[in-house]
Scaffold this motif. Sequence first.
Motif, PDB file in Angstrom:
ATOM      1  N   ASP A 254      20.879  50.715  48.339  1.00  0.00           N
ATOM      2  CA  ASP A 254      22.023  50.838  47.428  1.00  0.00           C
ATOM      3  C   ASP A 254      22.981  49.665  47.579  1.00  0.00           C
ATOM      4  N   ALA A 255      23.212  49.212  48.809  1.00  0.00           N
ATOM      5  CA  ALA A 255      24.102  48.072  49.034  1.00  0.00           C
ATOM      6  C   ALA A 255      23.537  46.812  48.394  1.00  0.00           C
ATOM      7  N   ALA A 256      22.239  46.596  48.586  1.00  0.00           N
ATOM      8  CA  ALA A 256      21.613  45.390  48.040  1.00  0.00           C
ATOM      9  C   ALA A 256      21.697  45.365  46.515  1.00  0.00           C
ATOM     10  N   ARG A 257      21.434  46.494  45.896  1.00  0.00           N
ATOM     11  CA  ARG A 257      21.379  46.559  44.437  1.00  0.00           C
ATOM     12  C   ARG A 257      22.766  46.606  43.810  1.00  0.00           C
ATOM     13  N   ARG A 258      23.664  47.399  44.362  1.00  0.00           N
ATOM     14  CA  ARG A 258      24.936  47.674  43.702  1.00  0.00           C
ATOM     15  C   ARG A 258      26.049  46.700  44.070  1.00  0.00           C
ATOM     16  N   VAL A 259      26.000  46.159  45.284  1.00  0.00           N
ATOM     17  CA  VAL A 259      27.072  45.276  45.738  1.00  0.00           C
ATOM     18  C   VAL A 259      26.654  43.809  45.679  1.00  0.00           C
ATOM     19  N   LEU A 260      25.442  43.517  46.117  1.00  0.00           N
ATOM     20  CA  LEU A 260      25.001  42.132  46.235  1.00  0.00           C
ATOM     21  C   LEU A 260      24.093  41.679  45.092  1.00  0.00           C
ATOM     22  N   ASN A 261      23.773  42.594  44.186  1.00  0.00           N
ATOM     23  CA  ASN A 261      22.923  42.275  43.037  1.00  0.00           C
ATOM     24  C   ASN A 261      21.576  41.683  43.445  1.00  0.00           C
ATOM     25  N   ARG A 262      21.040  42.210  44.547  1.00  0.00           N
ATOM     26  CA  ARG A 262      19.702  41.796  44.985  1.00  0.00           C
ATOM     27  C   ARG A 262      18.679  42.732  44.371  1.00  0.00           C
ATOM     28  N   ASN A 263      17.583  42.186  43.918  1.00  0.00           N
ATOM     29  CA  ASN A 263      16.512  42.986  43.345  1.00  0.00           C
ATOM     30  C   ASN A 263      15.583  43.473  44.446  1.00  0.00           C
ATOM     31  N   VAL A 264      15.391  44.791  44.508  1.00  0.00           N
ATOM     32  CA  VAL A 264      14.484  45.409  45.473  1.00  0.00           C
ATOM     33  C   VAL A 264      13.328  46.029  44.683  1.00  0.00           C
ATOM     34  N   PRO A 265      12.093  45.590  44.892  1.00  0.00           N
ATOM     35  CA  PRO A 265      11.612  44.733  45.992  1.00  0.00           C
ATOM     36  C   PRO A 265      11.365  43.278  45.588  1.00  0.00           C
ATOM     37  N   GLU A 266      11.785  42.878  44.372  1.00  0.00           N
ATOM     38  CA  GLU A 266      11.395  41.548  43.883  1.00  0.00           C
ATOM     39  C   GLU A 266      11.795  40.425  44.844  1.00  0.00           C
ATOM     40  N   ASP A 267      13.054  40.430  45.304  1.00  0.00           N
ATOM     41  CA  ASP A 267      13.461  39.359  46.226  1.00  0.00           C
ATOM     42  C   ASP A 267      13.925  39.896  47.577  1.00  0.00           C
ATOM     43  N   LEU A 268      13.824  41.207  47.776  1.00  0.00           N
ATOM     44  CA  LEU A 268      14.160  41.788  49.078  1.00  0.00           C
ATOM     45  C   LEU A 268      13.334  43.058  49.296  1.00  0.00           C
ATOM     46  N   ALA A 269      12.492  43.061  50.311  1.00  0.00           N
ATOM     47  CA  ALA A 269      11.739  44.257  50.681  1.00  0.00           C
ATOM     48  C   ALA A 269      12.548  45.052  51.706  1.00  0.00           C
ATOM     49  N   ILE A 270      12.588  46.367  51.539  1.00  0.00           N
ATOM     50  CA  ILE A 270      13.298  47.234  52.486  1.00  0.00           C
ATOM     51  C   ILE A 270      12.359  48.348  52.927  1.00  0.00           C
TER      52      ILE A 270
END
Length: 329
Positions: A254-270
């Motif tokens: 949620d932090a990656a997507r909503r705050v940092l605008n990181r695409n999961v999993p395209e540019d960040l795997a969790i």
Amino acid sequence: MNKKRITSKELAKLAGVSSATVSRAFSPTARINKATREMILSIAREHNYQPSAIARTLHGQGSRLVAVVVNTIANPCESEELDTLVHRLQDCQLMPIILCCAAIEDRLPLMRLASTYQVDHVVVFSDMFSADDALEIFTGIRPIMVTLEPHHHPDVSTIEIDGSAAAEEIINKVVDDGRKHFAYLAGRESSWIDQKRKEWFENALNARGLSFEAFGRGDYTYDAGFKEAIMLLRRHKIDALICGNDVMAIGACDAARRVLNRNVPEDLAIIGQDGIAMAAWECHDLTTLAQDHVKFIDTVIDLIQQASNNEEPAQRVKLTCTARWGTTA
């Protein structure tokens, strides 16, 4: 007004049977004529009679109580396991006493209080209560220790969790997808199982010529995963984040997507760890190193039943984890 309860001797006299027959009538596994059992139970209901667990203990028949020591019941993983365990214990005509350790600084008085109830078994899920303490406080009982540092005491049964193969499978897939920069979000520093989880993934990374480039520490909560992920991702160029449990991994997503605008999993795997039911919800669909919680609790029940036979030696059981694939890696 409630009727005055009668004693087992009075019930036996009313039913015209022996006290031993009354005792068998209230034991689901005891051999007794069906009509006799129903007659005794009918008279018992009429006269408000219930057998006393305390009296059973005084007569050396066992209390049927099981002390279950956990860190907390708020954590989804522990609550799922505890829910399954409680139902399985009840199916076995056993009653749990739940002891939560996490918020108590001096835990030994709580354990000593539980031991005064003459429990028949003790199962320790908490990593805040040692095998030595369990043996000292619950005398005459073979403790069952899970998720704790391995030991070789002959009077303690142990369940060891091994996720090394599943961690290797996850790392191989993620690296083959092009990930090179890994971070690990750990849980409580004192947790031995958390240290082992990090080690499983470290070894798998090392085998591919990689290592963790950054570390964070949380407390297994959603808020910790959310806040720590923001700090890690802002300070380091990370394309894969391994979390110490599923709840922190969900917070990190949620932090990656909503705050940092990181695409999961395209540019960040969790990746999470535990395999809780929530992780498989469509809104999360988390890739996780998963434990078979039903098999885990079945093993606990097997060890309890074996401990009931004093001639059986202590057991050491190893259970393996699996990779459960979602859309976050």
